[in-house]
Design a protein around this motif. Structure first.
Motif, PDB file in Angstrom:
ATOM      1  N   PHE A  16       0.066   9.518  -4.397  1.00 44.24           N
ATOM      2  CA  PHE A  16       0.932  10.138  -5.402  1.00 44.24           C
ATOM      3  C   PHE A  16       1.751   9.033  -6.072  1.00 44.24           C
ATOM      4  CE2 PHE A  16       0.048  13.267  -2.134  1.00 44.24           C
ATOM      5  CZ  PHE A  16      -0.402  14.340  -2.887  1.00 44.24           C
ATOM      6  N   PRO A  17       1.252   8.493  -7.188  1.00 53.03           N
ATOM      7  CA  PRO A  17       1.923   7.352  -7.814  1.00 53.03           C
ATOM      8  C   PRO A  17       3.240   7.723  -8.482  1.00 53.03           C
ATOM      9  CG  PRO A  17       0.048   8.071  -9.143  1.00 53.03           C
ATOM     10  CD  PRO A  17       0.001   8.872  -7.885  1.00 53.03           C
ATOM     11  N   VAL A  18       4.186   6.809  -8.378  1.00 52.61           N
ATOM     12  CA  VAL A  18       5.455   6.912  -9.101  1.00 52.61           C
ATOM     13  C   VAL A  18       5.563   5.616  -9.911  1.00 52.61           C
ATOM     14  CG1 VAL A  18       7.951   7.199  -8.935  1.00 52.61           C
ATOM     15  CG2 VAL A  18       6.452   8.318  -7.253  1.00 52.61           C
ATOM     16  N   PHE A  19       5.127   5.679 -11.160  1.00 57.40           N
ATOM     17  CA  PHE A  19       4.886   4.465 -11.928  1.00 57.40           C
ATOM     18  C   PHE A  19       6.148   3.654 -12.208  1.00 57.40           C
ATOM     19  CE2 PHE A  19       1.270   7.251 -12.996  1.00 57.40           C
ATOM     20  CZ  PHE A  19       0.256   6.439 -12.509  1.00 57.40           C
ATOM     21  N   ALA A  20       7.268   4.313 -12.435  1.00 58.68           N
ATOM     22  CA  ALA A  20       8.509   3.575 -12.700  1.00 58.68           C
ATOM     23  C   ALA A  20       8.903   2.738 -11.490  1.00 58.68           C
ATOM     24  CB  ALA A  20       9.629   4.552 -13.059  1.00 58.68           C
ATOM     25  N   GLU A  21       8.745   3.296 -10.289  1.00 56.85           N
ATOM     26  CA  GLU A  21       9.069   2.553  -9.072  1.00 56.85           C
ATOM     27  C   GLU A  21       8.055   1.440  -8.817  1.00 56.85           C
ATOM     28  OE1 GLU A  21      11.754   2.998  -6.156  1.00 56.85           O
ATOM     29  OE2 GLU A  21      12.255   2.777  -8.267  1.00 56.85           O
ATOM     30  N   ASP A  52       0.874  -1.168   0.000  1.00 59.55           N
ATOM     31  CA  ASP A  52       0.000   0.000   0.000  1.00 59.55           C
ATOM     32  C   ASP A  52       0.912   1.219   0.000  1.00 59.55           C
ATOM     33  OD1 ASP A  52      -1.837   1.994   0.357  1.00 59.55           O
ATOM     34  OD2 ASP A  52      -2.837   1.100   2.081  1.00 59.55           O
ATOM     35  N   ALA A  53       1.025   1.857  -1.171  1.00 60.96           N
ATOM     36  CA  ALA A  53       1.969   2.951  -1.377  1.00 60.96           C
ATOM     37  C   ALA A  53       1.275   4.282  -1.079  1.00 60.96           C
ATOM     38  CB  ALA A  53       2.498   2.927  -2.806  1.00 60.96           C
ATOM     39  N   GLY A  54       1.412   4.732   0.166  1.00 57.44           N
ATOM     40  CA  GLY A  54       0.685   5.902   0.655  1.00 57.44           C
ATOM     41  C   GLY A  54      -0.436   5.426   1.560  1.00 57.44           C
ATOM     42  N   CYS A  55      -0.068   4.638   2.571  1.00 59.17           N
ATOM     43  CA  CYS A  55      -1.033   3.869   3.366  1.00 59.17           C
ATOM     44  C   CYS A  55      -1.799   4.693   4.386  1.00 59.17           C
ATOM     45  CB  CYS A  55      -0.306   2.736   4.090  1.00 59.17           C
ATOM     46  SG  CYS A  55       0.939   3.304   5.293  1.00 59.17           S
ATOM     47  N   GLY A  56      -1.363   5.954   4.626  1.00 56.51           N
ATOM     48  CA  GLY A  56      -2.020   6.738   5.664  1.00 56.51           C
ATOM     49  C   GLY A  56      -1.965   6.039   6.999  1.00 56.51           C
TER      50      GLY A  56
END
Length: 279
Positions: A166-171, A95-99
């Motif tokens: 805030f997605p960082v698609f390459a990562e 969960d990328a930005g899990c709060g």
């Protein structure tokens, strides 16, 4: 499922090894576990401010709001829309930005009830959010870290979730397995429209994000979910306001108008987009 395993040093991406209450990389970089069990993998040089991400007050407001289960339909839609090809007996989920951990906790609970074992990692740039999350669910690896430089090796996950983040698609592509999937959850055109009409003199035209195809991903499915939330006190209305960008965007006059309402029924309009990692 052991927590805080298979992670990388945020400075040099070398593998981290657990040594009692610390994670240590071969080059001597050491990261101590907090009392509640999370680890901070956001080096000082990677911070854009002294205390990045959501404040302690914003996290407390979001936790109070989400604990009332107003957004549980979002959890149900995530599980019902999960690509069948990706479901298996054990799932590695980021969960990328899990709060403060609400969604990852609920997803883990429901998957466990289905007999699916999950290896879950929750990451957020706010130490206040991760502190709260680490007290909610002890079966998750909670990290203070950034999507811009994910502290884990290549192909670490089967699914990456980015909910209102805030997605960082390459990562995301880098840390997903060959058959990995990505979920983006975002606000739709009418999300909290009743609140916005009170706060703002005019409503800006809706502009969908990521409408064009992503370089590293192909769209699997797209869906929307609409439901209604009734908040029956000014305290609950302020909790919701505090967890949205409108807290900072709205004018003083708009926020004062909102204080005149003792109850509100609001539209929740949520978009779900599942993507498959391209080979």
């Amino acid at each position: 499922m052991p927590i805080l395993n298979n992670l990388s040093c945020p400075i040099d991406l070398a593998p981290l090894h657990r040594n009692e209450r610390s994670l240590i990389c071969p080059h001597g970089h050491t990261y101590d576990l907090a009392k509640s069990g999370y680890v901070n993998l956001l080096p000082v040089q990677n911070k854009r401010s002294k205390d990045p991400g959501d404040s302690k007050e914003m996290v407390a407001a979001r936790q109070a709001f989400l604990n009332q289960q107003h957004y549980f339909p979002i959890v149900e839609t995530i599980l019902s829309s999960w690509p069948e090809d990706n479901l298996r007996g054990d799932l590695r989920i980021l969960d990328a930005g899990c709060g403060e951990g609400y969604y990852l906790n609920e997803i883990g609970r429901l998957f466990t009830a289905q007999g699916i074992v999950t290896d879950r990692v929750g990451l957020d740039i706010s130490k206040w959010a991760v502190t709260a999350a680490s007290k909610r669910d002890k079966d998750v690896s909670w990290l203070v870290a950034s999507n811009a430089r994910l502290p884990m090796p290549n192909e670490r996950f089967d699914a990456v979730l980015c909910l209102f983040g805030f997605p960082v698609f390459a990562e995301f592509s880098r840390v997903l397995s060959e058959s990995g999937v990505l979920l983006l959850v975002e606000s739709g055109e009418d999300h909290l429209i009743e609140l916005r009409k009170i706060l703002y003199p005019a409503i800006h035209e809706y502009k969908p994000t990521f409408a064009s195809e992503l370089a590293d991903f192909g769209l699997i499915s797209e869906s929307s979910k609409r439901f209604f939330i009734t908040l029956d006190s000014q305290e609950k209305i302020q909790q919701l306001l505090s967890m949205t960008p409108h807290m900072h965007k709205a004018s003083y006059e708009g926020r004062e108008l909102l204080k005149q309402h003792d109850s509100l029924t609001l539209t929740a309009d949520i978009k779900f987009r599942w993507y498959q990692k391209k080979h």
